[in-house]
Design a protein around this motif. Sequence first.
Motif, PDB file in Angstrom:
ATOM      1  N   UNK A 152      13.681 -19.313  19.824  1.00  0.00           N
ATOM      2  CA  UNK A 152      12.332 -19.796  19.540  1.00  0.00           C
ATOM      3  C   UNK A 152      11.331 -19.361  20.598  1.00  0.00           C
ATOM      4  N   UNK A 153      11.774 -18.571  21.554  1.00  0.00           N
ATOM      5  CA  UNK A 153      10.893 -18.191  22.653  1.00  0.00           C
ATOM      6  C   UNK A 153      11.251 -19.055  23.832  1.00  0.00           C
ATOM      7  N   UNK A 154      11.147 -18.454  25.021  1.00  0.00           N
ATOM      8  CA  UNK A 154      11.696 -19.152  26.175  1.00  0.00           C
ATOM      9  C   UNK A 154      10.782 -20.253  26.699  1.00  0.00           C
ATOM     10  N   UNK A 155       9.476 -20.171  26.380  1.00  0.00           N
ATOM     11  CA  UNK A 155       8.528 -21.128  26.952  1.00  0.00           C
ATOM     12  C   UNK A 155       7.832 -21.962  25.880  1.00  0.00           C
ATOM     13  N   UNK A 156       7.375 -23.115  26.313  1.00  0.00           N
ATOM     14  CA  UNK A 156       6.607 -23.972  25.413  1.00  0.00           C
ATOM     15  C   UNK A 156       5.316 -24.387  26.106  1.00  0.00           C
ATOM     16  N   UNK A 157       4.203 -24.248  25.402  1.00  0.00           N
ATOM     17  CA  UNK A 157       2.913 -24.709  25.928  1.00  0.00           C
ATOM     18  C   UNK A 157       2.488 -25.910  25.097  1.00  0.00           C
ATOM     19  N   UNK A 158       2.183 -27.002  25.791  1.00  0.00           N
ATOM     20  CA  UNK A 158       1.741 -28.197  25.080  1.00  0.00           C
ATOM     21  C   UNK A 158       0.251 -28.388  25.311  1.00  0.00           C
ATOM     22  N   UNK A 159      -0.473 -28.537  24.195  1.00  0.00           N
ATOM     23  CA  UNK A 159      -1.927 -28.681  24.284  1.00  0.00           C
ATOM     24  C   UNK A 159      -2.298 -30.096  23.847  1.00  0.00           C
TER      25      UNK A 159
ATOM     26  N   UNK B 278      -5.040 -19.274  26.365  1.00  0.00           N
ATOM     27  CA  UNK B 278      -4.922 -20.425  25.459  1.00  0.00           C
ATOM     28  C   UNK B 278      -6.002 -21.447  25.806  1.00  0.00           C
ATOM     29  N   UNK B 279      -6.194 -21.698  27.102  1.00  0.00           N
ATOM     30  CA  UNK B 279      -7.209 -22.668  27.534  1.00  0.00           C
ATOM     31  C   UNK B 279      -8.586 -22.232  27.059  1.00  0.00           C
ATOM     32  N   UNK B 280      -8.840 -20.948  27.173  1.00  0.00           N
ATOM     33  CA  UNK B 280     -10.146 -20.443  26.729  1.00  0.00           C
ATOM     34  C   UNK B 280     -10.334 -20.608  25.230  1.00  0.00           C
TER      35      UNK B 280
ATOM     36  N   UNK C 143      -6.589 -20.903  17.673  1.00  0.00           N
ATOM     37  CA  UNK C 143      -5.419 -20.196  18.217  1.00  0.00           C
ATOM     38  C   UNK C 143      -4.931 -19.147  17.233  1.00  0.00           C
ATOM     39  N   UNK C 144      -4.985 -19.499  15.949  1.00  0.00           N
ATOM     40  CA  UNK C 144      -4.536 -18.555  14.928  1.00  0.00           C
ATOM     41  C   UNK C 144      -5.457 -17.339  14.877  1.00  0.00           C
ATOM     42  N   UNK C 145      -6.754 -17.598  14.841  1.00  0.00           N
ATOM     43  CA  UNK C 145      -7.678 -16.475  14.639  1.00  0.00           C
ATOM     44  C   UNK C 145      -7.853 -15.646  15.911  1.00  0.00           C
ATOM     45  N   UNK C 146      -7.929 -16.295  17.066  1.00  0.00           N
ATOM     46  CA  UNK C 146      -8.216 -15.529  18.279  1.00  0.00           C
ATOM     47  C   UNK C 146      -6.965 -14.930  18.918  1.00  0.00           C
ATOM     48  N   UNK C 147      -5.839 -15.686  18.861  1.00  0.00           N
ATOM     49  CA  UNK C 147      -4.659 -15.201  19.590  1.00  0.00           C
ATOM     50  C   UNK C 147      -3.485 -14.871  18.668  1.00  0.00           C
TER      51      UNK C 147
END
Lengths: 315, 282
Positions: free
Chosen positions: A228-235, A276-278, A247-251
Motif C-alpha cells: 500500500x506504500x511505505x508511508x502514510x500522511x494523515x490530514x 500536500x500542505x500547500x 489533492x485529486x486534481x492538483x497532485x
Amino acid sequence: MSQVAAVEIEGLTHHYGTRRALSDLALLIRPGEMFALLGPNGSGKSTLFRVLSTLIAPEQGSVQICGHDVRRDTDVVRQAIGVVFQSPSLDDKLSVAENLIHQGHLYGLFGAMLRERVELMLDKFGVGDRRRDRVATLSGGLRRRVELAKGILHLPQILLLDEPSTGLDPAARADLWKYLKHLRDESDTTIIWTTHLLDEADDADRIAILNQGSLVAFGAPHDLRAEIGSDAITIHTADQARVAERLRSQLSMEPQRIDSGLRLLTDDGRHRLSEVAQACGDDLRGLSWGRATLEDVFIQRTGHRFDAPQAEASP
Amino acid sequence: MSVIEQPSTSAAASTSIAMRTLLATATLARRELVRFVRQPNRIIGAIGQPAVFWILFGAGLGPSFQMPGVEDADVSYREYFFPGTVVLIVLFTAVFTTISIIEDRREGFLQSVLVAPIPRLAMVAGKLIGGTLIAVAQGLLFLLLGLSLGFSFSIPGLFAMLALLCVIGLALTGTGFIIAWRMDSTQGFHAIMSLFLLPMWLLSGAFFPASEGWLGWVVRLNPLTYGVAALRRLLYWNETANLLPPGTPSMTTSVAVTITFAATTFWLAWLVSARRTAGDLR
C-alpha cells in the motif's frame, strides 16, 4: 519439517442462527509459522478459533489440521493442537502441578513420563517454586504462564491462542511473548493466535486480516504494508470533500476518508509533505506523517477504521 | 531451556482408547473429590442440612406420626424418615457436584476439557462417578449414625446399601448433569432444585408414606420412590416384623427401577453433553 500444511482451510462458512460469522474463508498456514489472525470485534476470528480448536465443528467447507480433517479425525487433531483460551482454564482449587497433571491425563500421559514432562514445563516457565501453590494465589502473569505450560504439555505441533494478552499488564504481556518466541525458536511448533491488537500482529511471520467474516488481507506484515506504500500522511481538516478534491486534481493523489480527516498512502511521504500542505490550503488543521501500519492496510482494504464499531460476532 | 524434540503423537500412539478413556475418567473424577474436600462448606451444606431436617422433623412430627397399616408396629417418625434423609444427602451432594458444571463453564475450565482428545463418555463418566463417590461417602457417614438408632445391619447388608447408594447417586448426579448442562447460571439451577428436585424427593416416600389417591400415583411414577424403598427394605432386612409402609414396592422391582433410572440418566447426560451452549462460545 513436515511439508503438510499446519492448517488448510477451504470454503469455510459458519452461521450463528441466520447471522453469517464466516464466509467462504480460505487460508493456508505453514508448519513452524508464527501466524496472527487479526481482526476487530465481530470479524469472525473468534469463530475461526473455535473451529480450529475443535470446540465447534465447521458448518461448511473443509478444515485440515496437520493433514487431518477436523470433522472426521477430531481426536487426532485434538492431540496435535494445544489450546490456550482467552478465559482462564486453570482450576483455581488445584495447585499448579495438579493442574498440569490433570491436563496430562486428559492427553493420555501418565506415570514417570508425565512427571518428567510436568517438571520440564514448571522449569521452562519459571513456576517450579510455585508448584504446590493453588492457582488462586498466582498473579495474572504467572497464571498465563501456567496456561501456556498446560497448552504445550503434550508437545502439540500447533499451539492456538485466543487473544493471549487479554487482561495482562504490559510486563506480563512482554513475558508472554518472550516465552512464545522461545517456544518457536527451540521447536517447530506452529503458533497461531487471534488478536485485535495491531502491534501484536506485527510479531507474526504472516497474518490474516479478517473483516466481517471474510479474509481481507493475507501475507507477511512487511509485504502487506509495502503493497500500500511505505508511508502514510494523515490530514486533519474540517472540510474533507474540498481537500480531497484538491489533492485529486492538483497532485493526482487518492485520499481515503477517516473520521477526523483524510489519509494518503504513498512511498515518499516525507518529501511530499509540503506539497500536500500547500494543496490543502487554508482548510488544513494539522498534518502528520508516519510509516504505514497494518491499520492502513485494513483501512485500504475495507474502507473503514480498524476500531470502528461493528456488529458483535459472539452468539 | 531444554529442547522439545518428541513428536506429539508418541503418547497417543502408545496408549489405547480404552486406557485413555479410563485415565481421563479417573482424573476427572479425582478432580471432583479433591475440589470437594477443599471446600469444607460444601460438606456442611450437603450433610448438615438433611441432618438438621432429620433431627427437627423427627422431634416435631414424631408425636403425631402413625405409620399407616402397621398400627401395632413401633416405627418412630425419626426411623421412618431415616432412609429418606440418606437419599436427601445423596440428592444434595449430587446437586452441588453438578452445579460445578455451570461454574466450570463460566470460569473457562470446561472449554479445555471439551477440546481434549477424550471421548465424551469419559467427560460424563468422570463427572458422574466423582459426584457419586462424594455422595455415597456422605450418605455412608449418616448411615453409620443409623447404628445408634438400633437398625441392625450386617456387614454384607452394609455393602448392599453402599452398592444401592452408588446406583441412586449415579441416577441423581445424572439428573443434575442433564439439568446443569444447558444452564448458564447457578440461580437457574436452584430454581429447578426447588421446583423439581425437592418435590421429586418429597414424593418418593422419603418424607411421608402415600399409597392412595392421586398422590399414590405420583409416588408410584416417581423413579426415586424405588431407591428409597430399596434402602428401607435393606435397613429392615433382618427384621421379622413388618415395619414397612403399605404399598412398598418389592425389592426386585425397586432395584430394577433404580438401575434403569441410573442407566437412563447416564445415557441422557451423554446425549446432552454433545450440545454446545452459548457459555462454551465465549
